[in-house]
Design an enzyme around this catalytic site. Sequence first.
Site, PDB file in Angstrom:
ATOM      1  N   LYS A 236     -82.476  -3.317   9.908  1.00 40.01           N
ATOM      2  CA  LYS A 236     -83.374  -3.848   8.877  1.00 40.01           C
ATOM      3  C   LYS A 236     -84.332  -2.794   8.334  1.00 40.01           C
ATOM      4  O   LYS A 236     -85.017  -3.037   7.329  1.00 40.01           O
ATOM      5  CB  LYS A 236     -84.135  -5.053   9.418  1.00 40.01           C
ATOM      6  CG  LYS A 236     -83.231  -6.231   9.768  1.00 40.01           C
ATOM      7  CD  LYS A 236     -84.024  -7.449  10.208  1.00 40.01           C
ATOM      8  CE  LYS A 236     -83.115  -8.614  10.539  1.00 40.01           C
ATOM      9  NZ  LYS A 236     -82.598  -8.583  11.917  1.00 40.01           N
TER      10      LYS A 236
ATOM     11  N   SER B 132     -81.052  -4.946  15.269  1.00 38.27           N
ATOM     12  CA  SER B 132     -81.927  -5.264  14.135  1.00 38.27           C
ATOM     13  C   SER B 132     -82.687  -4.075  13.581  1.00 38.27           C
ATOM     14  O   SER B 132     -83.385  -4.214  12.565  1.00 38.27           O
ATOM     15  CB  SER B 132     -82.921  -6.362  14.527  1.00 38.27           C
ATOM     16  OG  SER B 132     -82.303  -7.629  14.452  1.00 38.27           O
TER      17      SER B 132
ATOM     18  N   SER C  20     -88.201 -10.370  12.226  1.00 36.56           N
ATOM     19  CA  SER C  20     -86.820  -9.877  12.249  1.00 36.56           C
ATOM     20  C   SER C  20     -85.838 -10.927  11.759  1.00 36.56           C
ATOM     21  O   SER C  20     -84.741 -11.103  12.299  1.00 36.56           O
ATOM     22  CB  SER C  20     -86.438  -9.422  13.663  1.00 36.56           C
ATOM     23  OG  SER C  20     -85.248  -8.666  13.652  1.00 36.56           O
TER      24      SER C  20
END
Length: 388
Positions: A65, A62, A122
């Site tokens: 991102k 993640s 997230s």
Amino acid sequence: MKRLICIMSAFFLIASLFPSFGFAQENKTELAQAAKSAILIERDTGAVLYDKNSHEKLAPASMTKIMTMLLIMEALEKGQIKWGDDVRTSEYAASMGGSQIFLEPGESMTVKEMLTGIAIGSANDASVAMAEQIAGSEEAFVEKMNQKVKELGLKDTQFKNPTGLPAKDHYSSAHDMSMMAKELLKYNEITKFTGTYESYLREDTENKFWLVNTNKLVRFYDGVDGLKTGFTNEAKYCLTATAKKGNMRVIAVVFGASTPKERNSEVTKMLDYAFNQYQTKPMFKKGDSLSQVKVSKGQENKVQAVTDEPISLLTKKGEKLDKVEQKVTLSKDLQAPIKKGDKVGTLVINNNGRKVLESELVAKQDVNEASWWQLYKRSFGMFSKVGN
């Protein structure tokens, strides 16, 4: 080709400055032993304070991102989207697994709410919804992500989605993540999101949703206000963290720790090392005007050349001050139209003839093309002056 014109001036600043690699080479401290790769940089200069296999290509999970948020912030600055715009959730966005804010197909949230979900929780579903809002489809957004990778000059990164969910040939490196984080931190508003430990979505509904930051250092390490955690079975525990104390902001990246405790411990050691050993000398804030650049065929004939990011100089603690040189290089023969944020020059800081910092200067505002009537009056005025 653009020709360049140089303006020289001197400043009393910090001595004994090194190129970014010099700090890392001097560093004998062994940090991030539990990580596959890691890097520690000072944000304003990009100087590398510690490096461990930082160009190894690994699954970023993640932390992907960070690029997603960077493109969101760019779109906001350019006016392509606004904080209050409603973003509708497609069936595809709502189908994302992993971390999510459980968006329903057809549900709308504002850009601000979606970014809150991405930065704190997230949220994969919010990431895809924003990707579709900005680019029309996830695939088109991924093209923008990889184009931005090229613009930043990064060599170790290829994205296949905006979430970091496992995908073949989706990879990055500690070095590249630090550079993406450096770019994202140009936008001061981002840490208002990434630095928030807890928040709520859908507050005025029966489906009130509590968000708790996946980056626990936001709560437990003084000065940490971002940026992004990551975990998949392949990537293990990853974190790109940033902290600011006094004038100094640093970025620490860890890939592949075995547990979240190890990940947080290694990042904490890196941050401690940076703040104990180094200091910065601020020079300019983002948006400070350093000069004016001539523009031809524009409604205005000049545009302000401003800094694109905070500008500081870095030394080890206890270093003395000395005289260093600032060099502003302005683009010549600029022609309208010019957009706010377009590159119009370069700032270079030299120490004893050696470059220690380089940063772009950008246009402070748009300069639209002049009409034929404006150009005619301008030309007529020039002829009148010559005749007099």
